[in-house]
Design a protein around this motif. Structure first.
Motif, PDB file in Angstrom:
ATOM      1  N   SER A 182       0.807  -1.212   0.000  1.00  0.00           N
ATOM      2  CA  SER A 182       0.000   0.000   0.000  1.00  0.00           C
ATOM      3  C   SER A 182       0.847   1.271   0.000  1.00  0.00           C
ATOM      4  N   HIS A 183       2.168   1.140  -0.179  1.00  0.00           N
ATOM      5  CA  HIS A 183       2.988   2.347  -0.291  1.00  0.00           C
ATOM      6  C   HIS A 183       2.581   3.078  -1.572  1.00  0.00           C
ATOM      7  N   PRO A 184       2.319   4.403  -1.476  1.00  0.00           N
ATOM      8  CA  PRO A 184       1.759   5.105  -2.633  1.00  0.00           C
ATOM      9  C   PRO A 184       2.560   4.933  -3.916  1.00  0.00           C
ATOM     10  N   GLU A 185       3.883   4.841  -3.814  1.00  0.00           N
ATOM     11  CA  GLU A 185       4.673   4.761  -5.039  1.00  0.00           C
ATOM     12  C   GLU A 185       4.726   3.354  -5.619  1.00  0.00           C
ATOM     13  N   THR A 186       4.418   2.343  -4.810  1.00  0.00           N
ATOM     14  CA  THR A 186       4.517   0.978  -5.313  1.00  0.00           C
ATOM     15  C   THR A 186       3.162   0.279  -5.370  1.00  0.00           C
ATOM     16  N   ALA A 187       2.089   0.949  -4.898  1.00  0.00           N
ATOM     17  CA  ALA A 187       0.759   0.350  -4.964  1.00  0.00           C
ATOM     18  C   ALA A 187       0.380   0.151  -6.427  1.00  0.00           C
ATOM     19  N   PRO A 188      -0.293  -0.957  -6.753  1.00  0.00           N
ATOM     20  CA  PRO A 188      -0.591  -1.223  -8.157  1.00  0.00           C
ATOM     21  C   PRO A 188      -1.632  -0.265  -8.739  1.00  0.00           C
ATOM     22  N   THR A 189      -1.538  -0.105 -10.052  1.00  0.00           N
ATOM     23  CA  THR A 189      -2.568   0.604 -10.801  1.00  0.00           C
ATOM     24  C   THR A 189      -3.466  -0.454 -11.434  1.00  0.00           C
ATOM     25  N   VAL A 190      -4.761  -0.361 -11.161  1.00  0.00           N
ATOM     26  CA  VAL A 190      -5.714  -1.406 -11.535  1.00  0.00           C
ATOM     27  C   VAL A 190      -6.843  -0.808 -12.364  1.00  0.00           C
ATOM     28  N   LEU A 191      -7.102  -1.396 -13.518  1.00  0.00           N
ATOM     29  CA  LEU A 191      -8.253  -0.995 -14.339  1.00  0.00           C
ATOM     30  C   LEU A 191      -9.369  -2.019 -14.138  1.00  0.00           C
ATOM     31  N   ILE A 192     -10.569  -1.524 -13.809  1.00  0.00           N
ATOM     32  CA  ILE A 192     -11.739  -2.378 -13.587  1.00  0.00           C
ATOM     33  C   ILE A 192     -12.848  -1.946 -14.534  1.00  0.00           C
ATOM     34  N   THR A 193     -13.475  -2.901 -15.218  1.00  0.00           N
ATOM     35  CA  THR A 193     -14.622  -2.567 -16.064  1.00  0.00           C
ATOM     36  C   THR A 193     -15.925  -2.818 -15.284  1.00  0.00           C
ATOM     37  N   GLY A 194     -16.973  -2.107 -15.674  1.00  0.00           N
ATOM     38  CA  GLY A 194     -18.269  -2.262 -14.988  1.00  0.00           C
ATOM     39  C   GLY A 194     -18.153  -1.896 -13.521  1.00  0.00           C
ATOM     40  N   ALA A 195     -17.479  -0.752 -13.247  1.00  0.00           N
ATOM     41  CA  ALA A 195     -17.127  -0.410 -11.869  1.00  0.00           C
ATOM     42  C   ALA A 195     -18.209   0.371 -11.129  1.00  0.00           C
ATOM     43  N   ASN A 196     -19.343   0.643 -11.770  1.00  0.00           N
ATOM     44  CA  ASN A 196     -20.330   1.536 -11.160  1.00  0.00           C
ATOM     45  C   ASN A 196     -21.289   0.866 -10.191  1.00  0.00           C
ATOM     46  N   ARG A 197     -21.376  -0.474 -10.227  1.00  0.00           N
ATOM     47  CA  ARG A 197     -22.290  -1.162  -9.288  1.00  0.00           C
ATOM     48  C   ARG A 197     -21.827  -2.603  -9.125  1.00  0.00           C
ATOM     49  N   GLY A 198     -22.493  -3.306  -8.191  1.00  0.00           N
ATOM     50  CA  GLY A 198     -22.232  -4.731  -8.012  1.00  0.00           C
ATOM     51  C   GLY A 198     -20.783  -5.037  -7.652  1.00  0.00           C
ATOM     52  N   LEU A 199     -20.274  -6.116  -8.207  1.00  0.00           N
ATOM     53  CA  LEU A 199     -18.913  -6.547  -7.867  1.00  0.00           C
ATOM     54  C   LEU A 199     -17.878  -5.516  -8.305  1.00  0.00           C
ATOM     55  N   GLY A 200     -18.116  -4.834  -9.419  1.00  0.00           N
ATOM     56  CA  GLY A 200     -17.150  -3.837  -9.898  1.00  0.00           C
ATOM     57  C   GLY A 200     -16.986  -2.685  -8.917  1.00  0.00           C
ATOM     58  N   LEU A 201     -18.099  -2.220  -8.352  1.00  0.00           N
ATOM     59  CA  LEU A 201     -18.034  -1.151  -7.351  1.00  0.00           C
ATOM     60  C   LEU A 201     -17.300  -1.649  -6.107  1.00  0.00           C
ATOM     61  N   GLU A 202     -17.589  -2.896  -5.722  1.00  0.00           N
ATOM     62  CA  GLU A 202     -16.940  -3.468  -4.540  1.00  0.00           C
ATOM     63  C   GLU A 202     -15.438  -3.677  -4.784  1.00  0.00           C
ATOM     64  N   PHE A 203     -15.065  -4.111  -5.985  1.00  0.00           N
ATOM     65  CA  PHE A 203     -13.634  -4.208  -6.329  1.00  0.00           C
ATOM     66  C   PHE A 203     -12.982  -2.841  -6.134  1.00  0.00           C
ATOM     67  N   THR A 204     -13.638  -1.802  -6.655  1.00  0.00           N
ATOM     68  CA  THR A 204     -13.076  -0.451  -6.565  1.00  0.00           C
ATOM     69  C   THR A 204     -12.905  -0.048  -5.106  1.00  0.00           C
ATOM     70  N   ARG A 205     -13.965  -0.240  -4.309  1.00  0.00           N
ATOM     71  CA  ARG A 205     -13.935   0.157  -2.900  1.00  0.00           C
ATOM     72  C   ARG A 205     -12.802  -0.557  -2.165  1.00  0.00           C
ATOM     73  N   ARG A 206     -12.709  -1.853  -2.352  1.00  0.00           N
ATOM     74  CA  ARG A 206     -11.744  -2.634  -1.574  1.00  0.00           C
ATOM     75  C   ARG A 206     -10.318  -2.441  -2.081  1.00  0.00           C
ATOM     76  N   LEU A 207     -10.150  -2.201  -3.384  1.00  0.00           N
ATOM     77  CA  LEU A 207      -8.806  -1.903  -3.886  1.00  0.00           C
ATOM     78  C   LEU A 207      -8.323  -0.552  -3.354  1.00  0.00           C
TER      79      LEU A 207
END
Ligand SMILES: NC(=O)c1ccc[n+]([C@@H]2O[C@H](COP(=O)([O-])OP(=O)(O)OC[C@H]3O[C@@H](n4cnc5c(N)ncnc54)[C@H](OP(=O)(O)O)[C@@H]3O)[C@@H](O)[C@H]2O)c1
Length: 239
Positions: free
Chosen positions: A3-28
């Motif tokens: 979780s160090h800001p410079e080494t934390a991963p950059t993650v692209l998620i599709t369908g991020a506005n609801r359901g599992l995609g929103l939860e992926f976003t929140r938890r990432l």
């Protein structure tokens, strides 16, 4: 996840506005990641925008209708221009046509399901491969379903979805073979039966349990799991 800001991963998620995609976003975001949250209509993605306050510039909301190959190419081109590597791609967007009966399957419905559930993840990985190859411990998770398992198919149900997810499973194996030489880990994941608009209120799992399990599974991927079909606990699902 680091979780160090410079080494934390950059993650692209599709369908991020609801359901599992929103939860992926929140938890990432909770895990310190930088999240590129893609959805069809950013202007209407209120629950996604509500995560911005706590995200400290680690959340970017992007427009992407995955049914459009042109939009996929345009997104990849615009991310490529930033010269920013991509560490993880979570192909989460999906559609489940309901009420289908044998003898009455609509060609357009079947076509759209295959396009969204199978072709889009394949095309997105292909377009983003140059950025993934430059990522740190790069990973691709294609969110599939046990309904795409031929071994588990014991009744004629959700054919447009099942055919598409089975195709996604093959796409995942092919992508894993194509990208293994570059160190990009690719898997198909079954989230379990989860309480979302798609899973319905009677589903077995809360979103957090499924998504935390899938994120832990993605973190643990190794060359041995390339092209595997795993559930949210990291257990193999029969093809
Ligand atoms: N929930 C379960 O029990 C379960 C089980 C197995 C597999 N899955 C898989 O898990 C993934 C997420 O499902 P979910 O339960 O979160 O479903 P959901 O609540 O119905 O959400 C589906 C998401 O996909 C997006 N989407 C649909 N078509 C799209 C398109 N053309 N372009 C961009 N985004 C699009 C939706 O965006 P809009 O709001 O714009 O429609 C929404 O964000 C799917 O791949 C699904 O097949 C779910």
């Amino acid at each position: 996840m680091n979780s160090h800001p410079e080494t934390a991963p950059t993650v692209l998620i599709t369908g991020a506005n609801r359901g599992l995609g929103l939860e992926f976003t929140r938890r990432l975001l909770m895990r310190g990641a930088h999240v590129l949250a893609a959805c069809r209509e950013p202007a209407r993605a209120d629950r996604l925008h509500a995560l911005s306050d706590d995200a400290q510039d680690r959340l970017e909301i992007l427009a992407l209708d995955v049914a459009s190959p042109t939009a996929i190419t345009a997104l990849a081109r615009s991310l490529g221009k930033r010269n920013q590597p991509l560490d993880w791609l979570i192909n989460n967007a999906g559609v489940l046509p309901s009420g289908e009966r044998f003898g009455e399957i609509d060609a357009d419905v079947l076509d759209h399901s295959v396009r969204v559930n199978a072709l889009a993840p394949f095309l997105l990985v292909q377009s983003l491969a140059p950025l993934l190859r430059r990522g740190r411990s790069p990973r691709v998770a294609n969110v599939s379903s046990v309904l795409g398992s031929m071994a588990r198919c014991d009744a004629f149900r959700t054919p447009s979805y099942a055919i598409a997810k089975a195709a996604l499973n093959m796409a995942s194996v092919l992508l894993a073979r194509a990208l293994a030489p570059d160190g990009v880990r690719v898997v198909a994941l079954h989230p379990g039966w989860v309480k979302t608009d798609m899973g319905g209120p009677d589903a077995e799992l809360d979103r957090a349990v499924s998504v935390d399990g899938m994120l832990d599974t993605i973190e643990r991927l190794t060359p041995e799991t390339d092209g595997a079909f795993l559930d949210y606990r990291g257990e193999p699902v029969p093809w």
